[in-house]
Design a protein around this motif. Sequence first.
Motif, PDB file in Angstrom:
ATOM      1  N   PRO A 159       0.829  -1.208   0.000  1.00 52.65           N
ATOM      2  CA  PRO A 159       0.000   0.000   0.000  1.00 52.65           C
ATOM      3  C   PRO A 159       0.866   1.262   0.000  1.00 52.65           C
ATOM      4  O   PRO A 159       2.055   1.225   0.322  1.00 52.65           O
ATOM      5  N   ARG A 160       0.266   2.360  -0.330  1.00 53.61           N
ATOM      6  CA  ARG A 160       0.947   3.649  -0.281  1.00 53.61           C
ATOM      7  C   ARG A 160       0.824   4.218   1.126  1.00 53.61           C
ATOM      8  O   ARG A 160      -0.243   4.138   1.750  1.00 53.61           O
ATOM      9  N   LEU A 161       1.911   4.779   1.628  1.00 55.93           N
ATOM     10  CA  LEU A 161       1.876   5.440   2.926  1.00 55.93           C
ATOM     11  C   LEU A 161       1.167   6.784   2.800  1.00 55.93           C
ATOM     12  O   LEU A 161       1.112   7.387   1.723  1.00 55.93           O
ATOM     13  N   GLN A 162       0.623   7.235   3.909  1.00 58.20           N
ATOM     14  CA  GLN A 162      -0.080   8.508   3.898  1.00 58.20           C
ATOM     15  C   GLN A 162       0.916   9.670   3.766  1.00 58.20           C
ATOM     16  O   GLN A 162       1.907   9.722   4.489  1.00 58.20           O
ATOM     17  N   ASP A 163       0.638  10.582   2.846  1.00 61.29           N
ATOM     18  CA  ASP A 163       1.475  11.764   2.701  1.00 61.29           C
ATOM     19  C   ASP A 163       1.412  12.588   3.989  1.00 61.29           C
ATOM     20  O   ASP A 163       0.339  12.888   4.505  1.00 61.29           O
ATOM     21  N   GLY A 164       2.559  12.971   4.481  1.00 62.70           N
ATOM     22  CA  GLY A 164       2.617  13.765   5.706  1.00 62.70           C
ATOM     23  C   GLY A 164       2.501  12.945   6.965  1.00 62.70           C
ATOM     24  O   GLY A 164       2.876  13.416   8.041  1.00 62.70           O
ATOM     25  N   ARG A 165       1.993  11.703   6.852  1.00 61.66           N
ATOM     26  CA  ARG A 165       1.870  10.819   8.027  1.00 61.66           C
ATOM     27  C   ARG A 165       2.300   9.401   7.629  1.00 61.66           C
ATOM     28  O   ARG A 165       1.518   8.453   7.661  1.00 61.66           O
ATOM     29  N   PRO A 166       3.569   9.247   7.238  1.00 58.94           N
ATOM     30  CA  PRO A 166       4.006   7.938   6.741  1.00 58.94           C
ATOM     31  C   PRO A 166       4.055   6.835   7.798  1.00 58.94           C
ATOM     32  O   PRO A 166       4.164   5.658   7.427  1.00 58.94           O
ATOM     33  N   THR A 167       3.940   7.182   9.066  1.00 60.98           N
ATOM     34  CA  THR A 167       3.955   6.137  10.106  1.00 60.98           C
ATOM     35  C   THR A 167       2.537   5.720  10.513  1.00 60.98           C
ATOM     36  O   THR A 167       2.380   4.941  11.472  1.00 60.98           O
ATOM     37  N   ALA A 168       1.514   6.194   9.801  1.00 61.32           N
ATOM     38  CA  ALA A 168       0.144   5.752  10.094  1.00 61.32           C
ATOM     39  C   ALA A 168      -0.012   4.286   9.702  1.00 61.32           C
ATOM     40  O   ALA A 168       0.620   3.817   8.734  1.00 61.32           O
ATOM     41  N   PRO A 169      -0.830   3.503  10.422  1.00 61.71           N
ATOM     42  CA  PRO A 169      -0.987   2.066  10.135  1.00 61.71           C
ATOM     43  C   PRO A 169      -1.467   1.814   8.700  1.00 61.71           C
ATOM     44  O   PRO A 169      -2.226   2.600   8.134  1.00 61.71           O
ATOM     45  N   VAL A 170      -1.004   0.696   8.126  1.00 63.63           N
ATOM     46  CA  VAL A 170      -1.417   0.279   6.788  1.00 63.63           C
ATOM     47  C   VAL A 170      -1.733  -1.213   6.835  1.00 63.63           C
ATOM     48  O   VAL A 170      -1.326  -1.933   7.753  1.00 63.63           O
ATOM     49  N   THR A 171      -2.471  -1.662   5.813  1.00 59.77           N
ATOM     50  CA  THR A 171      -2.839  -3.077   5.732  1.00 59.77           C
ATOM     51  C   THR A 171      -2.039  -3.742   4.624  1.00 59.77           C
ATOM     52  O   THR A 171      -2.044  -3.284   3.468  1.00 59.77           O
ATOM     53  N   VAL A 172      -1.323  -4.812   4.973  1.00 65.04           N
ATOM     54  CA  VAL A 172      -0.503  -5.559   4.014  1.00 65.04           C
ATOM     55  C   VAL A 172      -0.869  -7.044   4.157  1.00 65.04           C
ATOM     56  O   VAL A 172      -0.745  -7.627   5.234  1.00 65.04           O
ATOM     57  N   GLY A 173      -1.335  -7.678   3.055  1.00 66.89           N
ATOM     58  CA  GLY A 173      -1.659  -9.098   3.083  1.00 66.89           C
ATOM     59  C   GLY A 173      -2.703  -9.452   4.108  1.00 66.89           C
ATOM     60  O   GLY A 173      -2.652 -10.529   4.712  1.00 66.89           O
ATOM     61  N   GLY A 174      -3.645  -8.550   4.328  1.00 62.88           N
ATOM     62  CA  GLY A 174      -4.717  -8.803   5.281  1.00 62.88           C
ATOM     63  C   GLY A 174      -4.321  -8.526   6.719  1.00 62.88           C
ATOM     64  O   GLY A 174      -5.134  -8.715   7.628  1.00 62.88           O
ATOM     65  N   ALA A 175      -3.108  -8.059   6.946  1.00 61.75           N
ATOM     66  CA  ALA A 175      -2.654  -7.762   8.303  1.00 61.75           C
ATOM     67  C   ALA A 175      -2.367  -6.262   8.418  1.00 61.75           C
ATOM     68  O   ALA A 175      -1.957  -5.609   7.453  1.00 61.75           O
ATOM     69  N   THR A 176      -2.612  -5.752   9.595  1.00 65.83           N
ATOM     70  CA  THR A 176      -2.330  -4.335   9.858  1.00 65.83           C
ATOM     71  C   THR A 176      -0.899  -4.186  10.356  1.00 65.83           C
ATOM     72  O   THR A 176      -0.501  -4.838  11.329  1.00 65.83           O
ATOM     73  N   LEU A 177      -0.147  -3.326   9.672  1.00 71.83           N
ATOM     74  CA  LEU A 177       1.253  -3.090  10.025  1.00 71.83           C
ATOM     75  C   LEU A 177       1.463  -1.638  10.441  1.00 71.83           C
ATOM     76  O   LEU A 177       0.767  -0.735   9.978  1.00 71.83           O
ATOM     77  N   GLN A 178       2.431  -1.467  11.311  1.00 75.03           N
ATOM     78  CA  GLN A 178       2.784  -0.139  11.788  1.00 75.03           C
ATOM     79  C   GLN A 178       4.146   0.262  11.220  1.00 75.03           C
ATOM     80  O   GLN A 178       5.187  -0.194  11.692  1.00 75.03           O
ATOM     81  N   PRO A 179       4.207   1.115  10.197  1.00 75.92           N
ATOM     82  CA  PRO A 179       5.502   1.529   9.645  1.00 75.92           C
ATOM     83  C   PRO A 179       6.327   2.327  10.655  1.00 75.92           C
ATOM     84  O   PRO A 179       5.788   3.063  11.487  1.00 75.92           O
ATOM     85  N   GLU A 180       7.632   2.158  10.595  1.00 79.20           N
ATOM     86  CA  GLU A 180       8.562   2.901  11.444  1.00 79.20           C
ATOM     87  C   GLU A 180       9.531   3.678  10.555  1.00 79.20           C
ATOM     88  O   GLU A 180       9.913   3.198   9.471  1.00 79.20           O
ATOM     89  N   ASP A 181       9.924   4.853  11.033  1.00 81.36           N
ATOM     90  CA  ASP A 181      10.981   5.544  10.301  1.00 81.36           C
ATOM     91  C   ASP A 181      12.317   4.907  10.652  1.00 81.36           C
ATOM     92  O   ASP A 181      12.409   4.040  11.526  1.00 81.36           O
ATOM     93  N   VAL A 182      13.368   5.307   9.980  1.00 81.96           N
ATOM     94  CA  VAL A 182      14.648   4.627  10.062  1.00 81.96           C
ATOM     95  C   VAL A 182      15.208   4.561  11.482  1.00 81.96           C
ATOM     96  O   VAL A 182      15.866   3.578  11.859  1.00 81.96           O
ATOM     97  N   ASP A 183      14.936   5.559  12.302  1.00 81.46           N
ATOM     98  CA  ASP A 183      15.467   5.529  13.672  1.00 81.46           C
ATOM     99  C   ASP A 183      14.841   4.424  14.507  1.00 81.46           C
ATOM    100  O   ASP A 183      15.399   4.047  15.540  1.00 81.46           O
ATOM    101  N   GLY A 184      13.696   3.894  14.071  1.00 82.08           N
ATOM    102  CA  GLY A 184      13.057   2.840  14.840  1.00 82.08           C
ATOM    103  C   GLY A 184      13.614   1.454  14.562  1.00 82.08           C
ATOM    104  O   GLY A 184      13.396   0.528  15.357  1.00 82.08           O
ATOM    105  N   PHE A 185      14.348   1.262  13.460  1.00 78.00           N
ATOM    106  CA  PHE A 185      14.834  -0.086  13.143  1.00 78.00           C
ATOM    107  C   PHE A 185      16.291  -0.137  12.690  1.00 78.00           C
ATOM    108  O   PHE A 185      16.812  -1.218  12.383  1.00 78.00           O
ATOM    109  N   ILE A 186      16.995   0.993  12.627  1.00 80.11           N
ATOM    110  CA  ILE A 186      18.345   0.992  12.099  1.00 80.11           C
ATOM    111  C   ILE A 186      19.281   0.083  12.902  1.00 80.11           C
ATOM    112  O   ILE A 186      20.169  -0.555  12.349  1.00 80.11           O
ATOM    113  N   GLU A 187      19.061  -0.007  14.226  1.00 78.08           N
ATOM    114  CA  GLU A 187      19.949  -0.848  15.036  1.00 78.08           C
ATOM    115  C   GLU A 187      19.798  -2.316  14.700  1.00 78.08           C
ATOM    116  O   GLU A 187      20.732  -3.108  14.884  1.00 78.08           O
ATOM    117  N   GLU A 188      18.635  -2.736  14.193  1.00 76.33           N
ATOM    118  CA  GLU A 188      18.449  -4.155  13.825  1.00 76.33           C
ATOM    119  C   GLU A 188      19.225  -4.522  12.581  1.00 76.33           C
ATOM    120  O   GLU A 188      19.577  -5.704  12.393  1.00 76.33           O
TER     121      GLU A 188
END
Length: 256
Positions: free
Chosen positions: A225-254
């Motif tokens: 799905p497309r992320l919301q303009d101005g609110r790219p961390t808003a929840p989205v649905t992928v493959g029937g599941a709801t996902l919470q996008p994170e910006d790079v600071d939330g996962f860079i350490e992984e």
Amino acid sequence: MSRPGPVITLAAGAVLAVGLGVASAIAAQAPVTEAAARAPSTAETTAPPTAEATAEATAPAAGESAAPPATGQTSPAPSAQETAAPEPVRTAPRKADYGGRVKGNGGLIAISIRDGKAIGYFCDGRAEAWFKGTESGGELRLTSRGGGRVTAELDGGRARGLVAIGGGKWRFVAPTVVKPSGLYRATAMVRGARLRAGWIVLKNPNGGYTQVGAAFEGETQVPVPRLQDGRPTAPVTVGGATLQPEDVDGFIEELR
């Protein structure tokens, strides 16, 4: 009988006159002779100085250094390499985010640096690749699990380099960006498979945003799905599941 008296008298007078003349001549010459005796001779006034006198005259005074003898040679002019200013050392900020288009491919690339460690993401809507590596002295070196690589120079607020993936190579120029532009990711476990998605968001100069992404359930690619303009961390649905996008600071350490 003759009288000798007058003759003797005249002779004596003549002798006396001669004596007085000689005395006068001697007296007149005496001063000249004494002055000549006191004056130095020509040999004395023109005699060359002794070696000791020459050494004293030419020796440097205390605190002065002797000048080197003239050789008739001049020092060579410095070469261009010697006179050229040293090249400035390129450095990247401790924290920076870059994003731009990949030339001749149509995809986007995003790179994030944190204290010398870096990650990158390439996506053209069909293929994708995550990269990780390091930055040192303005030089960026990233690799991916599939053998892809990113090399770039960081200078003037831009990353300029080459991305290689799947047998293709493309150049890119990625300026620094600020949120909401940048790199985003979301993951979850769905039906026993790992669901993951990645996005690159870039703000357009004339307004709005350009973004590209890809999503996979296990090894199968699924619609993203497309992320919301101005609110790219808003929840989205992928493959029937709801996902919470994170910006790079939330996962860079992984990924580092």
